[in-house]
Write an enzyme that holds these catalytic residues in place. Structure first.
Site, PDB file in Angstrom:
ATOM      1  N   GLY A 158       0.813  -1.223   0.000  1.00 42.02           N
ATOM      2  CA  GLY A 158       0.000   0.000   0.000  1.00 42.02           C
ATOM      3  C   GLY A 158       0.840   1.265   0.000  1.00 42.02           C
ATOM      4  O   GLY A 158       0.528   2.232  -0.710  1.00 42.02           O
ATOM      5  N   ASN A 202      -8.809   3.832   7.821  1.00 42.07           N
ATOM      6  CA  ASN A 202      -8.256   2.663   8.516  1.00 42.07           C
ATOM      7  C   ASN A 202      -8.367   2.761  10.035  1.00 42.07           C
ATOM      8  O   ASN A 202      -8.279   1.762  10.723  1.00 42.07           O
ATOM      9  CB  ASN A 202      -6.787   2.464   8.115  1.00 42.07           C
ATOM     10  CG  ASN A 202      -5.957   3.711   8.308  1.00 42.07           C
ATOM     11  OD1 ASN A 202      -6.289   4.785   7.802  1.00 42.07           O
ATOM     12  ND2 ASN A 202      -4.880   3.604   9.051  1.00 42.07           N
ATOM     13  N   SER A 226      -3.327  -3.385  -0.769  1.00 38.32           N
ATOM     14  CA  SER A 226      -2.239  -4.099  -0.098  1.00 38.32           C
ATOM     15  C   SER A 226      -2.709  -5.489   0.318  1.00 38.32           C
ATOM     16  O   SER A 226      -3.741  -5.630   0.996  1.00 38.32           O
ATOM     17  CB  SER A 226      -1.832  -3.298   1.142  1.00 38.32           C
ATOM     18  OG  SER A 226      -0.862  -3.993   1.868  1.00 38.32           O
ATOM     19  N   CYS A 245       1.045   1.125  12.297  1.00 39.34           N
ATOM     20  CA  CYS A 245       2.419   1.453  11.918  1.00 39.34           C
ATOM     21  C   CYS A 245       2.885   2.707  12.640  1.00 39.34           C
ATOM     22  O   CYS A 245       4.045   3.072  12.578  1.00 39.34           O
ATOM     23  CB  CYS A 245       2.531   1.615  10.414  1.00 39.34           C
ATOM     24  SG  CYS A 245       1.189   2.504   9.716  1.00 39.34           S
TER      25      CYS A 245
HETATM   26  C1  LIG Z   1      -5.245   3.098   4.623  1.00 40.66           C
HETATM   27  C2  LIG Z   1      -3.860   2.545   4.512  1.00 40.66           C
HETATM   28  N1  LIG Z   1      -3.075   2.967   3.510  1.00 40.66           N
HETATM   29  C3  LIG Z   1      -1.818   2.485   3.342  1.00 40.66           C
HETATM   30  C4  LIG Z   1      -1.293   1.565   4.208  1.00 40.66           C
HETATM   31  C5  LIG Z   1       0.104   1.044   3.986  1.00 40.66           C
HETATM   32  O1  LIG Z   1       0.052  -0.258   3.455  1.00 40.66           O
HETATM   33  P1  LIG Z   1       1.319  -1.236   3.540  1.00 40.66           P
HETATM   34  O2  LIG Z   1       1.412  -1.701   4.942  1.00 40.66           O
HETATM   35  O3  LIG Z   1       1.008  -2.350   2.593  1.00 40.66           O
HETATM   36  O4  LIG Z   1       2.495  -0.450   3.071  1.00 40.66           O
HETATM   37  C6  LIG Z   1      -2.076   1.102   5.283  1.00 40.66           C
HETATM   38  C7  LIG Z   1      -1.516   0.146   6.276  1.00 40.66           C
HETATM   39  O5  LIG Z   1      -1.871   0.157   7.440  1.00 40.66           O
HETATM   40  C8  LIG Z   1      -3.391   1.602   5.432  1.00 40.66           C
HETATM   41  O6  LIG Z   1      -4.178   1.200   6.442  1.00 40.66           O
END
Ligand SMILES: Cc1ncc(COP(=O)(O)O)c(C=O)c1O
Length: 381
Positions: free
Chosen positions: A71, A149, A197, A325
């Site tokens: 992602g 998210n 992702s 994260c």
């Molecule tokens: C809304 C959203 N965008 C992007 C990401 C990033 O994805 P990735 O972990 O595959 O880099 C996340 C991961 O938590 C997410 O929740």
């Protein structure tokens, strides 16, 4: 009680179908997809099949799906790639985006691009009007996530996308929290770019894709060999692409068939928590047409969310505070503060993200442990 996994927004357990598909590729179908001999052609076939299947799921054309490392890369590519092509100008996004979008836009801002962020209401919904009112003559891109998210709140991407198209503005959506969990159709969403992702839908980590509508002005992202239609160099991650394809099928069938079950479990969890902790505050919405059925975000006054997570973990329950994260960051969630929560309220938040694999017994156990942990933490205060 064994582990109660209520952190499916952070990542999901990989499904057996994905593991089987990956094992087969790793052990038997190891050829380089660019090779001209049979093993290479076999590997290329795996990539092509995944491209076709994923495109069909999104109602896209095969050559509109580009495999990435997940992602974050897809978001970076969508934003940087269109900005490089445009050369200068203005981008609109929202104040509740994931850091993969936020930090990329902040970097583009420091390079001279104009950046505006539309604000959400107190429930975490960003109205189409609040985005469209920011359009300037030099706006070339709008980036709005499909499902938030942290709160699970759906955003009006389709409405914004339709208005953007009329004005010749490119529309990107970060659909990382949506693909595999809710039906996603790039045409009814009116988007030109869409990020996804695999590890969010029971696939492998470090794999994802970017949907790029034909004709969208965007630069390549990794310069190298001619892989990914000349747009992203590097030998393809064949095992993970195969795993992602299997996982998307698995996830769509299970998630979409179990929406009612998830809604009931989410409502039950909230009702039980409210009964036991009456001053709990919902961050988001509980009604099903505004929010994804799998996400419940609450604030509990006087509690530090991270302390609560440790107590829950001691009883086998996995949850998170906001975006996982960013868990080590001392800053409170930018999403909750944008919704008008104070720093204390944001720091007292906890997010449960359910899946079709959860049971009523797990939900009742979680509510009991949560109430007991909150009582303990409050007594310490
Ligand atoms: C809304 C959203 N965008 C992007 C990401 C990033 O994805 P990735 O972990 O595959 O880099 C996340 C991961 O938590 C997410 O929740």
């Amino acid at each position: 009680m064994e582990t109660v996994y209520l952190d499916n927004g952070a990542t999901t357990p990989i499904c057996k179908d994905a593991v089987d598909a990956m094992n087969k590729v790793i052990s038997e179908e190891y050829g380089n997809p660019s090779g001209v001999y049979t093993k290479g052609v076999e590997a290329k076939g795996i990539i092509n099949r995944a491209r076709t299947d994923i495109a069909a799921s999104l109602k896209a054309f095969d050559n509109e799906i580009y495999f990435t490392s997940g992602g974050s890369e897809s978001d970076n590519w969508a934003l940087v790639g269109t900005a490089l092509k445009a050369g200068k100008g203005h981008i609109i996004s929202t104040a509740i985006e994931h850091h993969a979008v936020m930090n990329t836009l902040n970097t583009l801002g420091s390079l001279g691009y104009g950046i505006s962020f539309a604000k959400p209401d107190s429930g975490g919904f960003v109205s189409a009007d609040s985005v469209l009112s920011l359009i300037r003559p030099d706006t070339f891109l709008i980036s709005m996530m499909l499902v938030n998210n942290e709160t699970g709140v759906y955003q009006p991407v389709s409405e914004v996308g339709a208005a953007a198209r009329k004005r010749g503005i490119i529309m990107h959506t970060d659909a990382v929290a949506a693909v595999g969990k809710v039906p996603v159709d790039v045409n009814s969403l009116n988007v030109d770019l869409l990020s996804a992702s695999a590890h969010k839908f029971h696939g492998p980590k470090g794999t994802g894709f970017l949907y790029i509508r034909r004709g969208t002005p965007i630069s390549p992202f990794i310069y190298g060999g001619g892989q990914e239609m000349g747009m992203r160099g590097g030998t393809e991650n064949t095992p993970c692409v195969a795993g992602m394809n299997a996982a998307l099928k698995y996830s769509e069938s299970h998630f979409l068939d179990s929406v009612d079950k998830q809604k009931k479990l989410k409502q039950l969890l909230f009702d039980l928590i409210k009964e036991k902790i009456p001053d709990v505050r919902l961050n988001g919405y509980i009604d099903s047409d505004k929010t994804a059925p799998w996400c419940l975000n609450i604030s509990i006054p006087g509690i530090v969310g991270t302390s609560l997570l440790i107590l829950l973990d001691m009883k086998g329950i996995c949850a998170s505070t906001g975006a996982t994260c960013n868990q080590s960051s001392k800053e409170p969630s930018h999403v909750l503060t944008a919704m008008g929560r104070s720093k204390e309220e944001a720091a007292s938040s906890i997010r449960f993200t359910l899946s079709f694999e959860n049971t009523e017994e797990e939900i009742r156990y979680t509510a009991d442990v949560l109430a007991e942990s909150v009582r303990y933490l409050r007594s310490m205060n």
